[in-house]
Design an enzyme around this catalytic site. Structure first.
Site, PDB file in Angstrom:
ATOM      1  N   ASN A   9      -6.897  -0.392 -37.592  1.00 23.76           N
ATOM      2  CA  ASN A   9      -5.470  -0.044 -37.467  1.00 23.76           C
ATOM      3  C   ASN A   9      -4.940  -0.657 -36.741  1.00 23.76           C
ATOM      4  O   ASN A   9      -5.052  -0.628 -35.695  1.00 23.76           O
ATOM      5  CB  ASN A   9      -6.579   1.636 -36.559  1.00 23.76           C
ATOM      6  CG  ASN A   9      -5.524   2.522 -35.988  1.00 23.76           C
ATOM      7  OD1 ASN A   9      -4.550   2.612 -36.518  1.00 23.76           O
ATOM      8  ND2 ASN A   9      -6.358   3.562 -35.064  1.00 23.76           N
ATOM      9  N   TRP A  10      -3.597  -0.978 -37.390  1.00 28.14           N
ATOM     10  CA  TRP A  10      -2.469  -1.369 -36.863  1.00 28.14           C
ATOM     11  C   TRP A  10      -1.799  -0.240 -35.585  1.00 28.14           C
ATOM     12  O   TRP A  10      -1.242  -1.552 -35.184  1.00 28.14           O
ATOM     13  CB  TRP A  10      -2.186  -1.795 -37.468  1.00 28.14           C
ATOM     14  CG  TRP A  10      -2.111  -2.675 -38.844  1.00 28.14           C
ATOM     15  CD1 TRP A  10      -3.542  -3.309 -38.313  1.00 28.14           C
ATOM     16  CD2 TRP A  10      -1.861  -3.113 -40.085  1.00 28.14           C
ATOM     17  NE1 TRP A  10      -4.178  -4.281 -39.257  1.00 28.14           N
ATOM     18  CE2 TRP A  10      -2.960  -4.398 -40.422  1.00 28.14           C
ATOM     19  CE3 TRP A  10      -0.959  -4.113 -40.895  1.00 28.14           C
ATOM     20  CZ2 TRP A  10      -2.647  -6.014 -41.528  1.00 28.14           C
ATOM     21  CZ3 TRP A  10      -0.539  -4.340 -41.440  1.00 28.14           C
ATOM     22  CH2 TRP A  10      -1.527  -4.995 -42.254  1.00 28.14           C
ATOM     23  N   GLU A 167     -16.014   7.099 -32.115  1.00 29.14           N
ATOM     24  CA  GLU A 167     -14.886   6.282 -31.089  1.00 29.14           C
ATOM     25  C   GLU A 167     -15.348   7.179 -29.882  1.00 29.14           C
ATOM     26  O   GLU A 167     -14.438   7.846 -29.632  1.00 29.14           O
ATOM     27  CB  GLU A 167     -13.846   6.292 -32.170  1.00 29.14           C
ATOM     28  CG  GLU A 167     -13.706   5.241 -33.286  1.00 29.14           C
ATOM     29  CD  GLU A 167     -12.135   4.776 -33.159  1.00 29.14           C
ATOM     30  OE1 GLU A 167     -12.639   4.077 -33.544  1.00 29.14           O
ATOM     31  OE2 GLU A 167     -11.053   5.840 -33.367  1.00 29.14           O
ATOM     32  N   GLY A 234      -8.672  -1.470 -33.516  1.00 26.70           N
ATOM     33  CA  GLY A 234      -7.796  -1.424 -33.321  1.00 26.70           C
ATOM     34  C   GLY A 234      -7.110  -2.545 -32.759  1.00 26.70           C
ATOM     35  O   GLY A 234      -6.795  -3.434 -33.736  1.00 26.70           O
ATOM     36  N   GLY A 235      -7.181  -3.134 -31.899  1.00 26.67           N
ATOM     37  CA  GLY A 235      -6.915  -4.200 -31.147  1.00 26.67           C
ATOM     38  C   GLY A 235      -6.920  -5.705 -31.983  1.00 26.67           C
ATOM     39  O   GLY A 235      -5.846  -5.909 -32.014  1.00 26.67           O
TER      40      GLY A 235
END
Ligand code: PEP
Length: 252
Positions: A9-10, A167, A234-235
């Site tokens: 997930n950018w 999450e 994510g990151g």
């Protein structure tokens, strides 16, 4: 057996050129992990370029959100059919940054999930508790409430197309990952609850991703757990080398 599904997930990062370069690296990484389904969710303006890079390869492209209506006067929103038109295969709904940052309710997430299915997209439905909810022992209650709103009334065929991402909000972007045992405990409860809502045959096929500070150095341990079927990252998904290692995880 459930095919592991790992998605980057950018979020709202990068330039078009960076997205194109990263997509090329992910395409290569996925070639080295033929048993794993791989996806990326770029920012909306870069989806078309990323779809072009991923065309003909193993990487699925997805949206980070969609509207609950297929079209209409909704300034700034993106509809499921538009994502399909750009080559998307999936869409994330109910990410905690939208639930808690933008006030999306359980009901709103349920509508988006149904809109995604109606557009032919695989919804990745995010659920997870706040730190305060975990500390007062409400994790199971919160996650079950979110699942109920998302899945209640879906027929087995539609429900079977969905992916769940567990999450814990306290683990997202914080560097504080749930331990594999903590994650497994919630994942097995999610599967049990889906079994009650939809029947065990469907619940046993739904993939449940873990998300929350997944990194190259913790993916292997997470993926050894029986109910962890992949990751929403994510990151670390913005770093080609780290995401390649995550996609090419090793179950010990
Ligand atoms: C996410 O945004 O879904 C996420 C899990 O982020 P991070 O990996 O950075 O914690």
């Amino acid at each position: 057996m459930r095919t592991p599904f790992i998605v980057g997930n950018w979020k709202m990062h990068g330039t078009r050129a960076e997205a194109v370069a990263l997509a090329g690296a992910v395409r290569k990484a996925a070639e080295g992990a033929p048993e794993v389904e791989v996806g990326v969710a770029p920012p909306f303006p870069f989806i078309e370029a990323v779809s072009g890079i991923c065309a003909g390869g193993r990487v699925k492209v997805g949206g980070q959100d969609c509207h609950s209506e297929a079209k209409g006067a909704f300034t700034g929103s993106t509809a499921g059919p538009m994502l399909r038109d750009l080559g998307c295969a999936f869409v994330i709904v109910g990410h905690s940054e939208r639930r808690h940052g933008l006030g999306e309710s359980d009901e709103c997430v349920g509508k988006k999930l149904r809109a995604a299915l109606a557009s032919g997209l695989i919804p990745i439905a995010c659920v997870g508790e706040l730190l305060e909810e975990r500390e007062r022992g409400a994790t199971e209650h919160v996650v079950r409430r979110q699942l109920q709103a998302a899945f209640e009334g879906l027929n087995a065929d539609l429900a079977g197309r969905c992916v769940v991402a567990y999450e814990p909000v306290w683990a997202i972007g914080t560097g504080r990952t749930a331990t594999p045992a903590q994650a497994q405990e919630v994942h097995s409860d999610i599967r049990r609850f889906l079994g009650r809502l939809l029947g065990d045959p469907v619940a046993s096929t739904v993939r449940i991703q873990y998300g929350g500070s997944v990194k190259a150095d913790n993916i292997d341990a997470l993926m050894t757990q029986p109910d962890i079927d992949g990751a929403l990252v994510g990151g670390a998904s913005l770093d080609a080398a780290a995401f390649t290692r995550i996609v090419q995880f090793q179950r010990s």
